[in-house]
Motif scaffolding. Structure first.
Motif, PDB file in Angstrom:
ATOM      1  N   THR A 181       0.801  -1.217   0.000  1.00 55.51           N
ATOM      2  CA  THR A 181       0.000   0.000   0.000  1.00 55.51           C
ATOM      3  C   THR A 181       0.836   1.271   0.000  1.00 55.51           C
ATOM      4  OG1 THR A 181      -0.135  -0.060   2.416  1.00 55.51           O
ATOM      5  CG2 THR A 181      -1.919  -1.116   1.193  1.00 55.51           C
ATOM      6  N   SER A 182       2.140   1.157   0.169  1.00 58.42           N
ATOM      7  CA  SER A 182       2.978   2.354   0.183  1.00 58.42           C
ATOM      8  C   SER A 182       4.335   2.012  -0.410  1.00 58.42           C
ATOM      9  CB  SER A 182       3.146   2.864   1.616  1.00 58.42           C
ATOM     10  OG  SER A 182       3.819   1.894   2.398  1.00 58.42           O
ATOM     11  N   GLY A 183       5.188   3.015  -0.514  1.00 61.63           N
ATOM     12  CA  GLY A 183       6.518   2.797  -1.063  1.00 61.63           C
ATOM     13  C   GLY A 183       6.483   2.743  -2.573  1.00 61.63           C
ATOM     14  N   GLU A 184       7.064   1.670  -3.124  1.00 59.65           N
ATOM     15  CA  GLU A 184       7.113   1.558  -4.574  1.00 59.65           C
ATOM     16  C   GLU A 184       5.702   1.526  -5.168  1.00 59.65           C
ATOM     17  OE1 GLU A 184       7.867  -2.619  -6.149  1.00 59.65           O
ATOM     18  OE2 GLU A 184       8.846  -2.660  -4.194  1.00 59.65           O
ATOM     19  N   MET A 185       5.614   1.681  -6.454  1.00 52.87           N
ATOM     20  CA  MET A 185       4.326   1.730  -7.143  1.00 52.87           C
ATOM     21  C   MET A 185       3.415   0.589  -6.686  1.00 52.87           C
ATOM     22  SD  MET A 185       2.421   3.166  -9.297  1.00 52.87           S
ATOM     23  CE  MET A 185       2.738   3.861 -10.873  1.00 52.87           C
ATOM     24  N   PRO A 186       2.257   0.914  -6.069  1.00 52.82           N
ATOM     25  CA  PRO A 186       1.397  -0.146  -5.532  1.00 52.82           C
ATOM     26  C   PRO A 186       0.545  -0.861  -6.577  1.00 52.82           C
ATOM     27  CG  PRO A 186       0.475   1.990  -5.023  1.00 52.82           C
ATOM     28  CD  PRO A 186       1.795   2.240  -5.702  1.00 52.82           C
ATOM     29  N   PHE A 187       0.566  -0.402  -7.828  1.00 55.28           N
ATOM     30  CA  PHE A 187      -0.210  -1.053  -8.880  1.00 55.28           C
ATOM     31  C   PHE A 187       0.724  -1.563  -9.972  1.00 55.28           C
ATOM     32  CE2 PHE A 187      -3.107   2.017  -6.988  1.00 55.28           C
ATOM     33  CZ  PHE A 187      -4.202   1.207  -6.726  1.00 55.28           C
ATOM     34  N   ILE A 188       0.332  -2.665 -10.611  1.00 52.40           N
ATOM     35  CA  ILE A 188       1.144  -3.203 -11.700  1.00 52.40           C
ATOM     36  C   ILE A 188       0.260  -3.503 -12.898  1.00 52.40           C
ATOM     37  CG2 ILE A 188       3.003  -4.131 -10.297  1.00 52.40           C
ATOM     38  CD1 ILE A 188       1.701  -6.849 -10.424  1.00 52.40           C
ATOM     39  N   THR A 189       0.881  -3.476 -14.075  1.00 54.77           N
ATOM     40  CA  THR A 189       0.195  -3.791 -15.324  1.00 54.77           C
ATOM     41  C   THR A 189       1.132  -4.636 -16.180  1.00 54.77           C
ATOM     42  OG1 THR A 189       1.033  -1.789 -16.374  1.00 54.77           O
ATOM     43  CG2 THR A 189      -1.114  -1.620 -15.309  1.00 54.77           C
ATOM     44  N   GLY A 190       0.679  -5.015 -17.337  1.00 56.47           N
ATOM     45  CA  GLY A 190       1.517  -5.716 -18.302  1.00 56.47           C
ATOM     46  C   GLY A 190       1.928  -7.101 -17.854  1.00 56.47           C
ATOM     47  N   GLN A 191       3.165  -7.471 -18.179  1.00 57.16           N
ATOM     48  CA  GLN A 191       3.648  -8.818 -17.894  1.00 57.16           C
ATOM     49  C   GLN A 191       3.742  -9.109 -16.403  1.00 57.16           C
ATOM     50  OE1 GLN A 191       7.174  -9.021 -20.488  1.00 57.16           O
ATOM     51  NE2 GLN A 191       6.097 -10.700 -21.502  1.00 57.16           N
ATOM     52  N   ASP A 192       4.128  -8.112 -15.603  1.00 58.12           N
ATOM     53  CA  ASP A 192       4.189  -8.322 -14.156  1.00 58.12           C
ATOM     54  C   ASP A 192       2.807  -8.653 -13.603  1.00 58.12           C
ATOM     55  OD1 ASP A 192       6.907  -7.857 -14.066  1.00 58.12           O
ATOM     56  OD2 ASP A 192       6.684  -5.736 -13.590  1.00 58.12           O
ATOM     57  N   GLU A 193       1.809  -7.978 -14.118  1.00 58.33           N
ATOM     58  CA  GLU A 193       0.427  -8.233 -13.697  1.00 58.33           C
ATOM     59  C   GLU A 193       0.009  -9.662 -14.038  1.00 58.33           C
ATOM     60  OE1 GLU A 193      -4.088  -7.099 -15.085  1.00 58.33           O
ATOM     61  OE2 GLU A 193      -2.373  -6.152 -16.050  1.00 58.33           O
ATOM     62  N   ILE A 194       0.335 -10.105 -15.237  1.00 56.87           N
ATOM     63  CA  ILE A 194      -0.048 -11.445 -15.667  1.00 56.87           C
ATOM     64  C   ILE A 194       0.674 -12.502 -14.829  1.00 56.87           C
ATOM     65  CG2 ILE A 194       0.041 -13.081 -17.593  1.00 56.87           C
ATOM     66  CD1 ILE A 194      -0.413 -10.598 -19.435  1.00 56.87           C
ATOM     67  N   ALA A 195       1.970 -12.297 -14.577  1.00 53.03           N
ATOM     68  CA  ALA A 195       2.727 -13.244 -13.752  1.00 53.03           C
ATOM     69  C   ALA A 195       2.134 -13.340 -12.349  1.00 53.03           C
ATOM     70  CB  ALA A 195       4.188 -12.826 -13.681  1.00 53.03           C
ATOM     71  N   GLN A 196       1.823 -12.201 -11.751  1.00 54.91           N
ATOM     72  CA  GLN A 196       1.236 -12.197 -10.409  1.00 54.91           C
ATOM     73  C   GLN A 196      -0.142 -12.850 -10.418  1.00 54.91           C
ATOM     74  OE1 GLN A 196       1.572  -8.759  -7.650  1.00 54.91           O
ATOM     75  NE2 GLN A 196      -0.667  -8.742  -7.775  1.00 54.91           N
ATOM     76  N   THR A 197      -0.933 -12.581 -11.440  1.00 52.77           N
ATOM     77  CA  THR A 197      -2.277 -13.159 -11.533  1.00 52.77           C
ATOM     78  C   THR A 197      -2.214 -14.677 -11.676  1.00 52.77           C
ATOM     79  OG1 THR A 197      -3.115 -11.109 -12.502  1.00 52.77           O
ATOM     80  CG2 THR A 197      -4.468 -13.072 -12.781  1.00 52.77           C
ATOM     81  N   ILE A 198      -1.257 -15.175 -12.440  1.00 60.57           N
ATOM     82  CA  ILE A 198      -1.102 -16.632 -12.578  1.00 60.57           C
ATOM     83  C   ILE A 198      -0.797 -17.252 -11.222  1.00 60.57           C
ATOM     84  CG2 ILE A 198       0.416 -18.444 -13.486  1.00 60.57           C
ATOM     85  CD1 ILE A 198       0.619 -16.735 -16.072  1.00 60.57           C
ATOM     86  N   LYS A 199       0.156 -16.676 -10.494  1.00 58.48           N
ATOM     87  CA  LYS A 199       0.513 -17.213  -9.176  1.00 58.48           C
ATOM     88  C   LYS A 199      -0.658 -17.127  -8.206  1.00 58.48           C
ATOM     89  CE  LYS A 199       5.390 -16.173  -9.731  1.00 58.48           C
ATOM     90  NZ  LYS A 199       6.530 -15.370  -9.288  1.00 58.48           N
ATOM     91  N   THR A 200      -1.413 -16.042  -8.275  1.00 56.91           N
ATOM     92  CA  THR A 200      -2.577 -15.889  -7.409  1.00 56.91           C
ATOM     93  C   THR A 200      -3.627 -16.938  -7.741  1.00 56.91           C
ATOM     94  OG1 THR A 200      -2.162 -13.514  -7.227  1.00 56.91           O
ATOM     95  CG2 THR A 200      -4.371 -14.274  -6.659  1.00 56.91           C
ATOM     96  N   ARG A 201      -3.836 -17.201  -9.024  1.00 51.53           N
ATOM     97  CA  ARG A 201      -4.808 -18.227  -9.428  1.00 51.53           C
ATOM     98  C   ARG A 201      -4.372 -19.617  -8.967  1.00 51.53           C
ATOM     99  NH1 ARG A 201      -8.542 -18.146 -13.171  1.00 51.53           N
ATOM    100  NH2 ARG A 201      -7.719 -19.935 -14.328  1.00 51.53           N
TER     101      ARG A 201
END
Length: 117
Positions: free
Chosen positions: A15-35
């Protein structure tokens, strides 16, 4: 689509510090792991979603082809994934460890994924 960044160690929302939102390939990688981490029936808004860890994977190492198929499908059906280009799985029933490696084609290129469950 944009998602909140999760801490790589704890899985907590940043929620703080580095950019708290991601898009693109990082988003897809995180979404795969979350799934992959989501247990079947765990999500209250859709109890038919999730990886069937208790129902079909954990302690059921006698049918590795079925386990591989389940994990491949979870990865391939992730939003943003065009095609699963590579997949490897190391399932050690004695140590109760599962390691998955995958490579997926997205609109922005190839993304490599490593998951330890």
């Amino acid at each position: 689509m944009t998602v909140r960044r999760l801490d790589a160690e704890t899985g907590d929302i940043i929620t703080s510090g580095e950019m708290p939102f991601i898009t693109g390939q990082d988003e897809i990688a995180q979404t795969i792991k979350t799934r992959l981490r989501l247990f079947y029936g765990e999500y209250f808004r859709d109890v038919t979603d999730g990886t069937p860890w208790f129902q079909r994977i954990l302690g059921k190492g006698d049918n590795l082809d079925a386990i591989e198929s389940i994990l491949r499908t979870r990865i391939a059906e992730t939003k943003g994934v065009i095609k699963l280009t590579a997949f490897s799985m190391n399932y050690d029933l004695d140590l109760r460890k599962l390691e998955v490696g995958a490579s997926v084609l997205t609109l922005t290129g190839i993304q490599d994924i490593t998951f330890n469950g």
